[in-house]
Design a protein around this motif. Structure first.
Motif, PDB file in Angstrom:
ATOM      1  N   VAL A 151       0.835  -1.201   0.000  1.00 18.68           N
ATOM      2  CA  VAL A 151       0.000   0.000   0.000  1.00 18.68           C
ATOM      3  C   VAL A 151       0.868   1.249   0.000  1.00 18.68           C
ATOM      4  O   VAL A 151       0.529   2.270  -0.597  1.00 18.68           O
ATOM      5  CB  VAL A 151      -0.945  -0.006   1.223  1.00 18.68           C
ATOM      6  N   VAL A 152       2.000   1.182   0.686  1.00 16.07           N
ATOM      7  CA  VAL A 152       3.002   2.255   0.692  1.00 16.07           C
ATOM      8  C   VAL A 152       4.323   1.636   0.262  1.00 16.07           C
ATOM      9  O   VAL A 152       4.768   0.640   0.843  1.00 16.07           O
ATOM     10  CB  VAL A 152       3.129   2.894   2.097  1.00 16.07           C
ATOM     11  N   LYS A 153       4.946   2.218  -0.770  1.00 16.67           N
ATOM     12  CA  LYS A 153       6.132   1.612  -1.383  1.00 16.67           C
ATOM     13  C   LYS A 153       7.334   2.555  -1.341  1.00 16.67           C
ATOM     14  O   LYS A 153       7.403   3.513  -2.115  1.00 16.67           O
ATOM     15  CB  LYS A 153       5.843   1.247  -2.847  1.00 16.67           C
ATOM     16  N   ASP A 154       8.242   2.327  -0.429  1.00 14.64           N
ATOM     17  CA  ASP A 154       9.519   3.059  -0.378  1.00 14.64           C
ATOM     18  C   ASP A 154       9.331   4.564  -0.440  1.00 14.64           C
ATOM     19  O   ASP A 154       9.982   5.267  -1.230  1.00 14.64           O
ATOM     20  CB  ASP A 154      10.436   2.612  -1.524  1.00 14.64           C
ATOM     21  N   ILE A 155       8.456   5.085   0.405  1.00 17.54           N
ATOM     22  CA  ILE A 155       8.202   6.526   0.425  1.00 17.54           C
ATOM     23  C   ILE A 155       9.247   7.240   1.268  1.00 17.54           C
ATOM     24  O   ILE A 155       9.559   6.825   2.393  1.00 17.54           O
ATOM     25  CB  ILE A 155       6.780   6.820   0.934  1.00 17.54           C
ATOM     26  N   ASN A 156       9.796   8.306   0.718  1.00 21.10           N
ATOM     27  CA  ASN A 156      10.711   9.198   1.431  1.00 21.10           C
ATOM     28  C   ASN A 156      10.025  10.552   1.571  1.00 21.10           C
ATOM     29  O   ASN A 156       9.605  11.134   0.571  1.00 21.10           O
ATOM     30  CB  ASN A 156      12.033   9.356   0.664  1.00 21.10           C
ATOM     31  N   MET A 157       9.922  11.034   2.804  1.00 22.89           N
ATOM     32  CA  MET A 157       9.160  12.265   3.034  1.00 22.89           C
ATOM     33  C   MET A 157       9.756  13.046   4.203  1.00 22.89           C
ATOM     34  O   MET A 157      10.081  12.466   5.247  1.00 22.89           O
ATOM     35  CB  MET A 157       7.700  11.915   3.339  1.00 22.89           C
ATOM     36  N   ASN A 158       9.871  14.351   4.019  1.00 18.93           N
ATOM     37  CA  ASN A 158      10.267  15.258   5.095  1.00 18.93           C
ATOM     38  C   ASN A 158       9.111  16.207   5.397  1.00 18.93           C
ATOM     39  O   ASN A 158       8.387  16.619   4.493  1.00 18.93           O
ATOM     40  CB  ASN A 158      11.483  16.098   4.699  1.00 18.93           C
ATOM     41  N   ILE A 159       8.948  16.553   6.662  1.00 18.61           N
ATOM     42  CA  ILE A 159       7.987  17.575   7.066  1.00 18.61           C
ATOM     43  C   ILE A 159       8.734  18.595   7.906  1.00 18.61           C
ATOM     44  O   ILE A 159       9.402  18.240   8.886  1.00 18.61           O
ATOM     45  CB  ILE A 159       6.814  16.969   7.861  1.00 18.61           C
TER      46      ILE A 159
END
Length: 236
Positions: free
Chosen positions: A18-26
């Motif tokens: 459902v989620v695939k290797d997500i890179n995220m900054n907040i």
């Protein structure tokens, strides 16, 4: 200042990613819009970031002290305590964070969310717009630095939606970071200073919406949305 960083985030349901290797900054003081089709993985991604679900791969690093108490969360399903008034709900939710809401703080949060006249009304009897504002008031009751709003204006009439937009902008001007999901591209363009486009569990585009519109040579964010989805379909 970076608030959190997700690296190679993965979530599986059975054999389905459902989620695939997500890179995220907040980061501090931004309004981040997370967009994409139904079933793209947006809500699951947020649930991972706030600790509501456990990731199957990757890491999430938080760069704030006592991060769980610095999150405020409004999910799509709004549940208030039955037979309790607006003020009573706020006090009870505050207690969950060990926050004793005094009368001055109560007055301030009710005023900010345009709920002063509804303070003693049973929460379940509020209109749709009032319930959405109460949901956001609950996310703010413990004075968090970072709030997550999952489709905060879904199914609202134009006036109620405008009131919510003003509230979200006010919350951000006070120094809070806002992360929200939406299917309304006009809303996203109005509120977000950065967007993340998720489709099929992957981030396919991110950045300043105005710059992305120029980069992809489209008229608006809705046209960009359609273009990106069309490109994804043509690659299948």
């Amino acid at each position: 200042m970076l608030y959190l960083q997700a690296t190679n985030l993965v979530k599986k349901y059975g054999n389905r990613d459902v989620v695939k290797d997500i890179n995220m900054n907040i980061s501090q003081n931004e309004i981040l819009g997370v967009i994409g089709p139904n079933g793209a993985g947006k809500t699951t991604c947020i649930e991972l970031l706030i600790g509501l679900k456990e990731e199957d791969g990757g890491t999430i690093q938080y760069f704030m002290e006592d991060f769980k108490n610095n999150f405020g969360v409004q999910l799509q399903s709004i549940s208030f305590f039955p037979r309790l008034s607006v003020s009573e709900n706020l006090r009870l939710f505050g207690a969950f964070y060990k926050k004793n809401v005094n009368k001055y703080e109560m007055k301030e949060i009710l005023s900010k969310c345009n709920l002063t006249q509804s303070a003693n009304m049973e929460a379940s009897k509020l209109s749709g717009g009032q319930q959405k504002r109460l949901a956001i008031a609950i996310t703010l009751i413990h004075d968090p630095k970072l709030i997550f709003l999952d489709e905060p204006t879904a199914a609202l009439d134009p006036l109620s939606k405008k009131e919510l937009h003003s509230l979200i902008r006010q919350v951000n001007k006070e120094g809070r970071t806002v992360v929200f999901t939406s299917h309304d591209m006009e809303e996203v363009n109005y509120l977000a200073n950065r967007i993340i486009f998720i489709n099929k569990g992957r981030i396919i585009c991110e950045g300043d919406p105005k710059l992305l519109i120029e980069e992809h040579n489209v008229a608006n964010l809705e046209s960009l949305y359609i273009k990106l989805i069309s490109e994804e379909v043509s690659e299948c």
